[in-house]
Design an enzyme around this catalytic site. Sequence first.
Site, PDB file in Angstrom:
ATOM      1  N   TRP A 165       0.800  -1.218   0.000  1.00 29.49           N
ATOM      2  CA  TRP A 165       0.000   0.000   0.000  1.00 29.49           C
ATOM      3  C   TRP A 165       0.828   1.261   0.000  1.00 29.49           C
ATOM      4  O   TRP A 165       0.503   2.231  -0.686  1.00 29.49           O
ATOM      5  CB  TRP A 165      -1.015  -0.019   1.150  1.00 29.49           C
ATOM      6  CG  TRP A 165      -2.057  -1.057   0.910  1.00 29.49           C
ATOM      7  CD1 TRP A 165      -2.214  -2.239   1.585  1.00 29.49           C
ATOM      8  CD2 TRP A 165      -3.070  -1.052  -0.110  1.00 29.49           C
ATOM      9  NE1 TRP A 165      -3.259  -2.960   1.046  1.00 29.49           N
ATOM     10  CE2 TRP A 165      -3.795  -2.255   0.006  1.00 29.49           C
ATOM     11  CE3 TRP A 165      -3.415  -0.157  -1.111  1.00 29.49           C
ATOM     12  CZ2 TRP A 165      -4.857  -2.577  -0.843  1.00 29.49           C
ATOM     13  CZ3 TRP A 165      -4.479  -0.465  -1.952  1.00 29.49           C
ATOM     14  CH2 TRP A 165      -5.185  -1.673  -1.811  1.00 29.49           C
TER      15      TRP A 165
ATOM     16  N   ASP B 266      -1.166   6.713   6.377  1.00 29.47           N
ATOM     17  CA  ASP B 266      -2.289   5.863   5.979  1.00 29.47           C
ATOM     18  C   ASP B 266      -2.558   4.889   7.130  1.00 29.47           C
ATOM     19  O   ASP B 266      -1.762   3.996   7.389  1.00 29.47           O
ATOM     20  CB  ASP B 266      -1.933   5.106   4.694  1.00 29.47           C
ATOM     21  CG  ASP B 266      -3.007   4.117   4.257  1.00 29.47           C
ATOM     22  OD1 ASP B 266      -4.040   3.991   4.947  1.00 29.47           O
ATOM     23  OD2 ASP B 266      -2.797   3.451   3.215  1.00 29.47           O
TER      24      ASP B 266
ATOM     25  N   LYS C 257     -12.803  -1.318   7.034  1.00 28.08           N
ATOM     26  CA  LYS C 257     -12.099  -2.254   7.913  1.00 28.08           C
ATOM     27  C   LYS C 257     -12.569  -2.131   9.359  1.00 28.08           C
ATOM     28  O   LYS C 257     -13.017  -3.110   9.949  1.00 28.08           O
ATOM     29  CB  LYS C 257     -10.589  -2.060   7.810  1.00 28.08           C
ATOM     30  CG  LYS C 257     -10.048  -2.490   6.433  1.00 28.08           C
ATOM     31  CD  LYS C 257      -9.111  -1.483   5.901  1.00 28.08           C
ATOM     32  CE  LYS C 257      -8.633  -1.688   4.474  1.00 28.08           C
ATOM     33  NZ  LYS C 257      -8.680  -2.973   3.849  1.00 28.08           N
TER      34      LYS C 257
END
Length: 373
Positions: free
Chosen positions: A106, A177, A201
């Site tokens: 990511w 992030d 999530k």
Amino acid sequence: GNSARKVNFGAGPAQLPVEVLETIQNEFLNFNGSGSNVMELSHRSSAFAKIIQEAERDIREILTIPDSYAVLFLQGGATAQFSAVALNFLNLKPSKTADYLVTGYWSEKAAKEAEKFGKINWVVPKSSKYQGVPAEDTWKLSEEPSYFYYCANETIHGVEIENIPAVVPKDVPIVCDMSSNFLTRPFDVTKYAVIFASAQKNFGASGLVLVILRKDLVENNTNKSIPIILDYKVQIANESMYNTPPTFSIYVANKMFAWTKAQGGLKALNQQSASKSSLVYETIDESNGFYVNSVEKNYRSRVNIPLRIVTNGTTNETLEALFFAEAVKSNMFELKGHRAVGGIRISLYNGITVEETEKLANFMRTFQAKNNS
Ligand code: PLP
């Protein structure tokens, strides 16, 4: 009834607490006397204004977010923020460059997206298998970067960075992030310039990304060619409603923040996350090499745990396939690793209970006893 519900250990969209789903079910045809479902309400209505304001109030309380920070409810997931961060902040300093710590899939995506808009300095070399973080004395930091970027939890590689790396000078704006470990542990908002996390999530439904950012940095932004929905200045001025926001996902986030508070806030969720991940890592570490997690111990993720089954010194994909099949028979789903790394991945988001994790750990021990010849 609930008996038909699967236990979902997937990486997201994730399982939500059943009591939150039941509240939503009860309000489905008639939200709070409005005679409508939330998705049927105007985003300009007072009923919806109350929802987004409550959500903001609760997340400010949960994280102790000061007034000098904006809280935005935006679209495009965390991926949209890969571009937004670069477009809004690459020119904060004359260097017009940013430092990216790439520790997995990511952060690598974020760095590559930012490279479309300017010069990006990779602090550590690109890796083919991310299993930790190289020693800080080997990092190549820029002289005066516009910001320093990292991913607090790499969802695919299972690498979690608990604290802001100490080598980053205190005056460099930090962008993080937190998509996969958001609301699983406490952190100090005031140490960051920008934090973002997608909702699917730990706080609800996809299509929503929460962005927490220092307002003063936005005021200094001089880039005049930012696509309007990625422009933080515009989003702050319009309180996340320049266009129609993802109203239903914001409603679910509101419910999840209320649930987070009712659980006992981050203190309680931090404990739950520690307990759940310990149950799995103890099972791995006591398996004598049958279950193998290759991440350096200091960087083991409490949220996403990738592992392989190893017999006679080699990865045993046949046993991994049997593991998935047997798990399904025990009502445990979505345990397959990401296609980029293979193997097994156990995701332990806030919607997974300690009891469900205990069942999984017991299942793993039983599976090993039956199959470790
Ligand atoms: N960042 C991390 C750490 C993620 O785990 C994900 C998705 O799994 C993303 C970014 C991308 O999020 P989205 O799909 O909401 O754009």
